[in-house]
Motif scaffolding. Structure first.
Motif, short mmCIF file in Angstrom:
data_model
loop_
_atom_site.label_atom_id
_atom_site.label_comp_id
_atom_site.label_asym_id
_atom_site.label_seq_id
_atom_site.Cartn_x
_atom_site.Cartn_y
_atom_site.Cartn_z
N UNK A 183 0.71 -0.99 -0.19
CA UNK A 183 0.07 0.01 0.01
C UNK A 183 0.72 1.22 -0.04
N UNK A 184 1.85 1.25 0.88
CA UNK A 184 2.71 2.38 0.94
C UNK A 184 3.52 2.73 -0.15
N UNK A 185 3.68 1.67 -0.87
CA UNK A 185 4.52 1.82 -2.42
C UNK A 185 3.75 2.22 -3.36
N UNK A 186 2.14 1.80 -3.35
CA UNK A 186 1.35 2.65 -4.32
C UNK A 186 1.26 3.97 -4.13
N UNK A 187 0.75 4.18 -2.78
CA UNK A 187 0.62 5.67 -2.31
C UNK A 187 1.83 6.51 -2.46
N UNK A 188 3.04 5.89 -2.57
CA UNK A 188 4.17 6.72 -2.88
C UNK A 188 4.53 7.02 -4.15
N UNK A 189 4.03 6.00 -5.04
CA UNK A 189 4.31 6.20 -6.37
C UNK A 189 3.15 7.26 -7.08
N UNK A 190 1.69 6.95 -6.19
CA UNK A 190 0.79 8.12 -6.81
C UNK A 190 1.24 9.50 -6.40
N UNK A 191 1.80 9.82 -5.29
CA UNK A 191 2.11 11.24 -4.90
C UNK A 191 3.27 11.50 -5.72
N UNK A 242 -5.61 10.31 -8.46
CA UNK A 242 -4.79 9.94 -7.43
C UNK A 242 -5.95 9.78 -6.16
N UNK A 243 -6.58 10.55 -6.01
CA UNK A 243 -7.73 10.57 -4.77
C UNK A 243 -8.62 9.34 -5.08
N UNK A 244 -8.94 9.08 -6.20
CA UNK A 244 -9.74 7.95 -6.22
C UNK A 244 -9.22 6.41 -5.98
N UNK A 245 -7.79 6.34 -6.49
CA UNK A 245 -7.01 5.26 -6.06
C UNK A 245 -6.96 5.03 -4.52
N UNK A 246 -6.29 6.32 -3.92
CA UNK A 246 -6.21 6.30 -2.67
C UNK A 246 -7.35 6.13 -1.77
N UNK A 247 -8.47 6.70 -2.20
CA UNK A 247 -9.64 6.55 -1.66
C UNK A 247 -10.23 4.94 -1.56
N UNK A 248 -10.03 4.18 -2.64
CA UNK A 248 -10.31 2.66 -2.62
C UNK A 248 -9.27 1.95 -1.66
N UNK A 249 -8.15 2.59 -1.72
CA UNK A 249 -7.11 1.65 -0.61
C UNK A 249 -7.65 1.99 0.78
N UNK A 250 -8.23 3.19 0.97
CA UNK A 250 -8.37 3.45 2.31
C UNK A 250 -9.77 2.76 2.81
N UNK A 251 -10.38 2.17 1.91
CA UNK A 251 -11.67 1.55 2.68
C UNK A 251 -11.69 0.52 3.73
N UNK A 252 -10.43 -0.07 3.85
CA UNK A 252 -10.54 -1.23 4.71
C UNK A 252 -9.85 -0.39 6.09
#
Length: 431
Positions: free
Chosen positions: A175-183, A196-206
């Motif tokens: 998750x941190x790898x994906x978030x860092x790459x998006x940022x 970026x917001x949509x993908x991070x929003x989906x990752x944050x659901x859990x």
């Protein structure tokens, strides 16, 4: 007899140093490629039949053992190459040979065993990782006993200094790898802010609970099931919502959920049967759905799956004592991914943020901190409060009055309006 450049021993030693430098470059490039390669791309290549990618995926599952083996091999060949160079150059130049060996080997190792192979590996990480996976796998297998012993020794030393390590942790968290790459992609202009917001929003659901996004009970529109049928019909038809909770006695006592379509169908059936006079005896509970209650600690990801499984879009949130806390819909969860979904009836969604001429913003106190952060790329904390008003109350440790000003987290907050004990409107400016 001192060795000369024409001696066979000199050239054998020089050849051994050359081979060791190649091995050092191989270890350095392999480490970079295997740690920088995208596991997603390797998985795609492995699914297409690439055996090297499949081996690379397998050996990178235990990054600690992989890096330990590669570093062990790299250090062995570097130290051995430097020792051989020092021995030969000392016999050739005497005491000056040590300085010469240090200078020459530093340059050779830096250029040919570090910078060059790592640059190539970072340029083609997946391709290099697939090619080196087999020999590195053999190295990992050979050095495994030594690396395991070193691993336990290191953890023991760290334990003495009070440092606890997780033996099952991975060096790279997905998750941190994906978030860092998006940022990083957003900062370089490659990834759009909305994507970026949509993908991070989906990752944050859990990682987020329904309590954080639900509509609080103070804002829930309800209907008293004891009202005359005409009043119930009027309230539902004039409401902006299609589903409304029904209560009896007190609002905590939810007895059902009425859908406007179900009520209209029942009304149409009465009218088509010529029973308009029977409207007075109509019982709204006949067409009401059973209320669906969920605990406030349910994660958004789990609740979205529950909505899809139950084929419903509406749930009432209760606390640990069974008291009503709020309600949540499938739309609320989807909005955490795609942003606000407004229609012609969503008047409450408008005007939550209004810019002012002095660079500040007039913000509705009930707006969530997450929505405000997403709107302006801010980083206000949302661990202790869900709304902007809640954040101000938490930081101030009191219920402020209109006109009070606070500064925290790099922002200036001015309370403009209050509604009883609730902060209605704030003016926020970044310091």
């Amino acid at each position: 007899m001192e060795p000369t450049i024409s001696d066979a021993a000199f050239w054998i030693t020089a050849g051994a140093i050359f081979v060791l430098l190649i091995l050092s470059g191989f270890f350095s490039g392999s480490e970079t490629a295997l740690t920088a390669a995208s596991r997603g791309k390797l998985r795609t290549a492995a699914d297409k039949g690439n055996k090297g990618a499949e081996r690379a995926l397998k050996i990178t599952e235990d990054n600690e053992r992989l890096i330990g083996s590669v570093l062990l091999g790299n250090n062995v060949v570097n130290i051995l190459a430097t020792s051989l160079a020092t021995a030969v150059l000392t016999q050739l130049f005497g005491q000056n040979g040590v300085a010469a060996a240090t200078l020459i080997m530093t340059l050779l190792v830096l250029i040919f065993a570090e910078v060059l192979p790592k640059t190539f590996a970072i340029t083609y990480p997946e391709s290099v990782a697939a090619r080196v996976a087999a020999p590195i796998g053999a190295v990992v297998l050979i050095f495994s006993p030594v690396v395991t012993a070193v691993r336990y020794l290191v953890r023991g030393v760290l334990f003495l200094f009070g440092v606890r390590t997780d033996p099952d942790s991975h060096i790279l968290a997905v998750r941190e790898e994906i978030a860092g790459a998006l940022s990083l992609g957003h900062s370089e202009g490659i990834v759009e802010k909305e994507d970026r917001d949509r993908i991070l929003g989906a990752l944050d659901l859990n990682d987020r609970t329904v309590e954080e996004v639900m509509l609080h009970r103070s804002g829930i529109e309800m209907v008293d099931a004891a009202l005359p049928p005409e009043e119930i019909l009027e309230k539902i038809l004039t409401s902006q919502y299609t589903r409304l909770p029904l209560f009896k006695g007190e609002q905590e006592n939810i007895v059902g959920v009425i859908h406007a379509k179900d009520l209209l169908r029942a009304m149409q059936k009465l009218m088509s049967g010529g029973q308009t006079k029977g409207l007075k005896e109509f019982d709204v509970m006949r067409v009401a759905m059973e209320p669906y209650f969920i605990p406030e600690t349910t994660t958004l990801g789990e609740q979205m799956r529950n909505f899809l499984k139950r084929k419903t879009h509406f749930a009432l949130v209760v606390d640990e004592y069974g008291g009503l806390e709020g309600l949540i819909t499938l739309e609320d969860i989807l909005e955490e991914i795609v942003g606000e979904i407004a229609d012609e009836f969503d008047e409450h969604e408008e005007g939550q943020i209004e810019p002012t001429s002095d660079g500040a913003y007039i913000v509705d106190g009930g707006m969530t901190i997450r929505d405000l952060n997403r709107a302006h790329d801010w980083n206000l904390p949302d661990e202790e409060a869900n709304t902007v008003a809640g954040l101000v109350i938490h930081e101030a440790q009191l219920i402020p009055v209109a006109g009070q000003v606070f500064s925290f987290h790099g922002f200036r907050f001015e309370v403009l309006e209050k509604a009883q004990n609730r902060i209605a409107t704030l003016k926020i400016r970044k310091l």
